[in-house]
Design an enzyme around this catalytic site. Structure first.
Site, PDB file in Angstrom:
ATOM      1  N   LYS A   1      37.234  70.294  39.661  1.00  0.00           N
ATOM      2  CA  LYS A   1      38.253  70.531  40.408  1.00  0.00           C
ATOM      3  C   LYS A   1      39.523  70.096  39.720  1.00  0.00           C
ATOM      4  O   LYS A   1      39.972  68.939  39.238  1.00  0.00           O
ATOM      5  CB  LYS A   1      38.088  69.655  41.677  1.00  0.00           C
ATOM      6  CG  LYS A   1      39.253  69.818  43.015  1.00  0.00           C
ATOM      7  CD  LYS A   1      38.945  68.839  43.983  1.00  0.00           C
ATOM      8  CE  LYS A   1      39.928  69.098  44.952  1.00  0.00           C
ATOM      9  NZ  LYS A   1      39.613  68.156  46.431  1.00  0.00           N
TER      10      LYS A   1
ATOM     11  N   SER B   1      39.914  71.716  50.216  1.00  0.00           N
ATOM     12  CA  SER B   1      40.694  72.039  49.018  1.00  0.00           C
ATOM     13  C   SER B   1      39.829  72.154  47.718  1.00  0.00           C
ATOM     14  O   SER B   1      40.438  72.836  46.907  1.00  0.00           O
ATOM     15  CB  SER B   1      41.664  70.708  48.692  1.00  0.00           C
ATOM     16  OG  SER B   1      40.929  69.468  48.483  1.00  0.00           O
TER      17      SER B   1
ATOM     18  N   SER C   1      37.099  68.464  52.395  1.00  0.00           N
ATOM     19  CA  SER C   1      37.335  69.349  51.176  1.00  0.00           C
ATOM     20  C   SER C   1      36.357  69.562  50.392  1.00  0.00           C
ATOM     21  O   SER C   1      36.488  70.365  49.401  1.00  0.00           O
ATOM     22  CB  SER C   1      38.480  68.455  50.586  1.00  0.00           C
ATOM     23  OG  SER C   1      39.856  68.923  51.036  1.00  0.00           O
TER      24      SER C   1
END
Ligand SMILES: *[C@@H]1O[C@H](CO)[C@@H](O)[C@H](O)[C@H]1NC(C)=O
Ligand SMILES: *[C@@H]1O[C@H](CO)[C@@H](O)[C@H](O)[C@H]1NC(C)=O
Ligand SMILES: *[C@@H]1O[C@H](CO)[C@@H](O)[C@H](O)[C@H]1NC(C)=O
Ligand SMILES: *[C@@H]1O[C@H](CO)[C@@H](O)[C@H](O)[C@H]1NC(C)=O
Ligand SMILES: CC(=O)N[C@H]1CO[C@H](CO)[C@@H](O)[C@@H]1O
Length: 524
Positions: free
Chosen positions: A129, A204, A228
């Site tokens: 990420k 996210s 997330s």
């Protein structure tokens, strides 16, 4: 009186919903369905195996690490123009590193550093990420003013995975400052769902969920402050695990977790195959893994199962989609038939206030304010002014981030109500602890809606409460995929257990994968 009013408001909201939903659906479909693109099927068999299996084949020299790396890089190149999940890459370095692994494995006396025990993922490609630091790679969290910033070192979990032999090759998209459940920002654009590019990937850690599901990666690193990891895992039909609070270090991500944020934020693995969850969690947790007693044998028959189909009727999140409820019931039927146990339906009244409890915890976390983060900690962004700029297309920020900035400014006024909900959270925490005990698992929806259209989450800003409550509680949760809906989008469910019993939900996820098929390749 209050009760009557509440019922009245509820009916009005339902009525508005009935009238507006078809109109909104039509509108979103008009906007997004026309440009839909199809993700091509995954052809290379190397992209269709678990990390565990790839690691074994590489170590046994059945497959070369460099072939595996090339397979994933080619898949990324094939799908990324369609889904926009990958925002930075180090393909050439990764190939060199894979070649080096093949050399290491050719030598007759293997250094202990590379033994199966010390480097269980030797040669396996991993995705990261973008919010995590990976040396030389983008370190922006989707903020325009951070364009071009590169990390100078590695986040702790990145170090651990590298030590375990995994090779990072891509960085994936996030929502602006990782604070929204659609992964789109003004720096890297919008990521699209591989099952239907008109739909969101969640956030996210949305780029992670998306590229893993699309076959461009097999394992990845996510983080979760309100869902997330679990929401993108759900929308993209893969597994995601939010570990017990206080096990995996959060260091090395941006925004930098400070103070009590740490209590909500959890770093954890995302993957396509349930068998990878356990080895990944072991690596993520480092020596803290001893707190999880993770190698104990789990007999699913000896566990107690509880189910809740929704939060008990809060008006703020959407109601749970009937297809999700049906999938959850099928799981219950399977467990009851297969294990000969009874799944008990529970109604934990306080869950209705999930959003309030999460928000109270979040707003008393202290540390850097969101408006300060929006300004990259060089002063503070005036969110209201930013909104007016946004209206005329002049803002460098996304609407959800601006909205959050405004809300943050409002909520700081309500200290009294925060205390009420913090108290409630403490009591819920006790209730949950008692219910789950040392052998309980709770089945709970991951999210009330199946992957919505792009921008649709703005209409449902509170739906993350289904995941957020478990950040507030600190409990471990595995999001488990459960096949596809009638419209071809992923279904799934949260498996929740008591603190440090992560192994229960991971074991259950493996069982459910066998029955319900786990991840389903997009567009097959
Ligand atoms: C947006 O960001 C760019 C590049 O950082 C900057 O030049 C521009 O002034 C910013 N625009 C606004 C409205 O802040
Ligand atoms: C990433 O950016 C943050 C904020 O600017 C900075 O504090 C951090 O050191 C950077 N990470 C690395 C590893 O360079
Ligand atoms: C163990 O967890 C704590 C947080 O509870 C963290 O501060 C620490 O760095 C972790 N230790 C290791 C070795 O990961
Ligand atoms: C509210 O907004 C003002 C103006 O932008 C800002 O100066 C202030 O710090 C904000 N307050 C909070 C609690 O965020
Ligand atoms: C839509 C969009 O802005 N995509 C960008 C995603 O990130 C890559 C790598 O930085 C860019 O090349 C794309 O233009």
């Amino acid at each position: 009186m209050a009760k009557i009013l509440q019922t009245l408001v509820k009916h009005i909201v339902t009525l508005i919903g009935i009238v507006c939903r078809p109109i909104l659906n039509w509108l979103f479909s008009k906007i997004y369905d026309e440009g839909k693109q199809i993700v091509p099927p995954i052809k290379n068999q190397l992209c269709l195996q678990s990390a565990t299996s790839l690691a074994k084949k590489i170590r046994n020299k059945e497959t070369k690490a460099v072939e595996v790396m090339e397979a994933f890089i080619n898949r990324v190149k094939e799908v990324n123009p369609i889904i926009n999940a990958v925002v930075d890459e180090r393909f050439e370095l990764a190939i060199q590193e894979a070649i080096a692994v093949d050399k290491i494995l050719e030598s007759d006396n293997l250094d202990d550093k590379w033994s199966e025990k010390n480097a269980p993922l030797l040669g396996v490609p991993m995705s990261v990420k973008e919010a995590f630091a990976l040396k030389g790679m983008s370190n922006t969290s989707g903020l325009v003013s951070r364009r071009g910033l590169k990390a100078e070192g590695d986040a702790i979990v990145v170090q651990r995975l590298k030590q375990a032999g995994a090779i990072p090759y891509i960085m994936t998209n996030v929502s602006e400052l990782c604070m929204w459940y659609e992964s789109a920002n003004r720096l890297y654009g919008r990521t699209k769902n591989p099952y239907n590019t008109a739909r969101i990937v969640g956030g996210s850690s949305g780029g992670e969920g998306c590229i893993i599901s699309a076959g461009g990666a097999v394992i990845g690193i996510g983080s979760d402050i309100g869902g997330s990891i679990r929401m993108p895992a759900f929308f993209n039909g893969i597994f995601g695990h939010k570990p017990s609070r206080g096990i995996v270090p959060n260091d090395g991500q941006y925004p930098i977790p400070t103070g009590k944020d740490m209590e909500l934020l959890c770093t954890g693995p995302m993957c396509r195959y349930a068998e990878d969850l356990l080895p990944l969690l072991k690596i993520f947790a480092g020596t803290n893994v001893s707190k999880l007693d993770i190698d104990r044998k789990v007999d699913l028959k000896s566990l107690k199962f509880y189910t809740m189909e929704d939060d008990g009727g809060s008006m703020l999140p959407s109601s749970v989609d009937p297809e999700l409820k049906k999938a959850q019931r099928q799981v219950i039927t399977h467990l009851e038939e297969q294990l000969g146990i009874k799944v008990e339906t529970v109604n934990i009244g306080k869950m209705k206030f999930s959003l309030e409890m999460w928000s109270a915890k979040m707003s008393t976390a202290g540390g850097t304010s969101f408006c300060e983060y929006m300004a990259d900690r060089k002063g503070s962004v005036n969110a209201v002014a930013e909104y007016f700029k946004w209206l005329v297309g002049m803002s460098n920020h996304t609407l959800p981030a601006i909205g959050l900035g405004i809300v943050e400014n409002l909520t700081s006024l309500t200290e009294r109500s925060n205390n009420i909900f913090l108290n409630m959270l403490e009591r819920l925490s006790e209730d949950m602890g008692n219910l789950l005990g040392d052998n309980g698992v709770l089945l709970y929806p991951t999210h009330p809606k199946i992957a919505p259209y792009h921008n649709e989450p703005i209409l449902y800003p509170f739906n993350f409460a289904y995941t957020g409550i478990f950040n507030a509680l600190g409990l471990p949760v595995t999001q488990c995929p459960l096949g596809l809906s009638s419209s071809g989008l992923p279904l799934g469910m949260q498996l929740v257990t008591n603190m440090n019993n992560d192994i229960f939900t991971i074991t259950l996820a493996r069982e459910l994968e066998k029955k319900f098929g786990g991840w389903v390749p997009p567009n097959c």
